[in-house]
Design a protein around this motif. Structure first.
Motif, short mmCIF file in Angstrom:
data_model
loop_
_atom_site.label_atom_id
_atom_site.label_comp_id
_atom_site.label_asym_id
_atom_site.label_seq_id
_atom_site.Cartn_x
_atom_site.Cartn_y
_atom_site.Cartn_z
N GLY A 138 0.66 -1.07 0.06
CA GLY A 138 0.17 0.12 0.08
C GLY A 138 1.01 1.32 0.02
N ILE A 139 2.01 1.22 0.69
CA ILE A 139 2.94 2.23 0.85
C ILE A 139 3.37 2.60 -0.72
N PHE A 140 3.84 1.51 -1.32
CA PHE A 140 4.41 1.57 -2.79
C PHE A 140 3.45 2.35 -3.46
N GLN A 178 4.45 12.12 -2.68
CA GLN A 178 4.72 13.22 -1.70
C GLN A 178 4.33 12.75 -0.29
N LEU A 179 3.60 11.58 -0.23
CA LEU A 179 3.08 10.88 1.24
C LEU A 179 3.79 9.90 1.43
N ARG A 180 4.53 9.21 0.77
CA ARG A 180 5.16 7.93 1.02
C ARG A 180 6.24 8.09 2.25
N ARG A 181 6.78 9.00 2.40
CA ARG A 181 7.89 9.16 3.73
C ARG A 181 6.88 9.01 4.83
N GLN A 182 5.94 9.87 5.05
CA GLN A 182 4.85 9.95 5.98
C GLN A 182 4.31 8.43 6.33
N ALA A 183 3.88 7.93 5.33
CA ALA A 183 3.14 6.57 5.22
C ALA A 183 3.97 5.73 5.97
N PHE A 184 5.35 5.55 5.37
CA PHE A 184 6.41 4.67 6.02
C PHE A 184 6.59 5.00 7.31
#
Length: 126
Positions: free
Chosen positions: A100-102, A107-113
């Motif tokens: 899902g993070i992939f 722009q939101l990947r870092r926060q999601a990870f």
């Protein structure tokens, strides 16, 4: 000047780093010692390395016999990797979350990870 005791890979070091010998022998075959007078690190064209008839397995066994600490290191690394694999196998939600993070917007990947790591480390899902 080189370091006291000399390390074969260091410029000016005339000696051989003893702990590096088994790994050098494993990756480069059974011939010779590292740092055989050359500072370039490359093999000379006329240098011939005798081949172990058992290939990779034979070199591994020989390395482990000569230095048992390399075997202990291998067992420790494999044990750690197995623990990580089993952690994710027993909790498939983490695998789906990583996928899902992939697919998350860049722009939101870092926060999601970071949220994923926070939840994983908190033990909430254990």
């Amino acid at each position: 000047g080189g370091m006291p005791g000399g390390m074969g890979g260091m410029p000016g070091g005339g000696g051989v780093h003893v702990n590096g010998i088994p790994m050098h022998m494993f990756f480069n075959g059974m011939g010779g010692m590292p740092g055989g007078g050359r500072q370039s690190g490359g093999r000379a064209e006329e240098e011939v390395q005798p081949q172990n008839p058992f290939g990779l397995v034979g070199r591994l066994v020989t390395t482990f016999i000569r230095n048992p600490w390399t075997l202990l290191t291998l067992i420790t690394v494999l044990s750690s990797l197995w623990s990580v694999v089993m952690f994710f196998v027993n909790r498939p939600i983490f695998i789906f979350t990583l996928f899902g993070i992939f697919f998350c917007p860049p722009q939101l990947r870092r926060q999601a990870f970071m949220l994923f790591v926070l939840v994983m480390m908190s033990g909430v899902l254990s």
